[in-house]
Design an enzyme around this catalytic site. Structure first.
Site, PDB file in Angstrom:
ATOM      1  N   THR A 178       2.405  -1.701   9.085  1.00 34.86           N
ATOM      2  CA  THR A 178       2.825  -2.648  10.126  1.00 34.86           C
ATOM      3  C   THR A 178       3.043  -4.061   9.609  1.00 34.86           C
ATOM      4  O   THR A 178       3.613  -4.890  10.318  1.00 34.86           O
ATOM      5  CB  THR A 178       1.738  -2.744  11.214  1.00 34.86           C
ATOM      6  N   HIS A 231       5.912 -31.388   9.503  1.00 35.67           N
ATOM      7  CA  HIS A 231       5.306 -30.079   9.224  1.00 35.67           C
ATOM      8  C   HIS A 231       4.213 -30.190   8.158  1.00 35.67           C
ATOM      9  O   HIS A 231       3.258 -29.420   8.163  1.00 35.67           O
ATOM     10  CB  HIS A 231       6.383 -29.080   8.804  1.00 35.67           C
ATOM     11  N   CYS A 274       2.907  -3.211   4.140  1.00 38.74           N
ATOM     12  CA  CYS A 274       2.068  -2.075   4.538  1.00 38.74           C
ATOM     13  C   CYS A 274       2.753  -1.391   5.710  1.00 38.74           C
ATOM     14  O   CYS A 274       3.952  -1.593   5.922  1.00 38.74           O
ATOM     15  CB  CYS A 274       0.632  -2.523   4.843  1.00 38.74           C
ATOM     16  N   HIS A 327       9.205 -24.477   8.465  1.00 38.92           N
ATOM     17  CA  HIS A 327       8.169 -25.198   9.212  1.00 38.92           C
ATOM     18  C   HIS A 327       6.757 -24.925   8.704  1.00 38.92           C
ATOM     19  O   HIS A 327       5.904 -25.805   8.783  1.00 38.92           O
ATOM     20  CB  HIS A 327       8.233 -24.825  10.699  1.00 38.92           C
ATOM     21  N   ASP A 370       0.863  -1.180   0.000  1.00 39.41           N
ATOM     22  CA  ASP A 370       0.000   0.000   0.000  1.00 39.41           C
ATOM     23  C   ASP A 370       0.903   1.235   0.000  1.00 39.41           C
ATOM     24  O   ASP A 370       2.132   1.125  -0.176  1.00 39.41           O
ATOM     25  CB  ASP A 370      -1.015  -0.043   1.159  1.00 39.41           C
TER      26      ASP A 370
HETATM   27  C1  RB5 Z   1      -2.146   2.682   6.499  1.00 38.81           C
HETATM   28  O1  RB5 Z   1      -2.217   3.877   7.200  1.00 38.81           O
HETATM   29  C2  RB5 Z   1      -1.958   1.527   7.452  1.00 38.81           C
HETATM   30  O2  RB5 Z   1      -3.108   1.333   8.215  1.00 38.81           O
HETATM   31  C3  RB5 Z   1      -1.602   0.271   6.690  1.00 38.81           C
HETATM   32  O3  RB5 Z   1      -0.442   0.503   5.951  1.00 38.81           O
HETATM   33  C4  RB5 Z   1      -1.293  -0.968   7.505  1.00 38.81           C
HETATM   34  O4  RB5 Z   1      -0.353  -0.705   8.503  1.00 38.81           O
HETATM   35  C5  RB5 Z   1      -2.442  -1.719   8.013  1.00 38.81           C
HETATM   36  O5  RB5 Z   1      -2.290  -2.781   8.632  1.00 38.81           O
END
Ligand code: RB5
Length: 147
Positions: free
Chosen positions: A67, A133, A65, A98, A8
């Protein structure tokens, strides 16, 4: 080795950086976007990439993304996908050995590009170990059929 990348807006810059390095490790590196820093919804990137991995069009997928959590949640909704959010090379190695993870997710707001590259290299070069596994993955596949 065929690899497909997606991100993203939060993961866009890291995706661009990784793509240049992945060209040395893979015969093909596809990019499913996003292609600029304008805001996009991560499931819109995760869905086509997960579909392509599940169809066997690529060997590994990498979704980025902010996180890594949203991409992991979205990708794992698709049958046949085993997406692993990794923040260190040890986890990336065992996600392959695994869990036979077929998609790596990364948090661009959590880790820096140097660590991200080490994680990606480990994920790309590690192989599934099979044996006990495989039995565990069969049980996960069975869970998918319960929907
Ligand atoms: C975008 O602001 C953020 O929410 C997205 O990149 C991601 O971290 C969502 O899990």
């Amino acid at each position: 080795m065929k690899i497909v990348l997606g991100s993203d807006h939060a993961g866009f810059a890291l995706k661009e950086e990784l793509r240049a390095n992945l060209a040395k490790m893979a015969e093909e590196v596809a990019d499913f976007g996003t292609f600029c820093e304008n805001s996009v919804d991560y499931p819109d990137i995760a869905l086509p990439l997960a579909r392509a991995i599940a169809a066997g069009e690529y060997d590994r997928g990498i979704l980025i993304c902010g996180t890594g959590v949203g991409m992991a949640i979205a990708a794992n909704k698709y049958p046949g996908i085993r997406a692993a959010l990794c923040g260190d090379p040890f986890t990336a190695r065992f996600a392959r050995e695994h869990n036979d993870a077929n998609i790596l997710t990364l948090g661009a707001r959590v880790i820096g590009p140097g660590l991200a590259l080490e994680i990606v290299e480990t994920f790309v070069r590690s192989d599934f170990q099979g044996e006990r596994h495989s039995r565990r993955l069969q049980k996960i596949a069975f869970m998918e059929e319960q929907r």
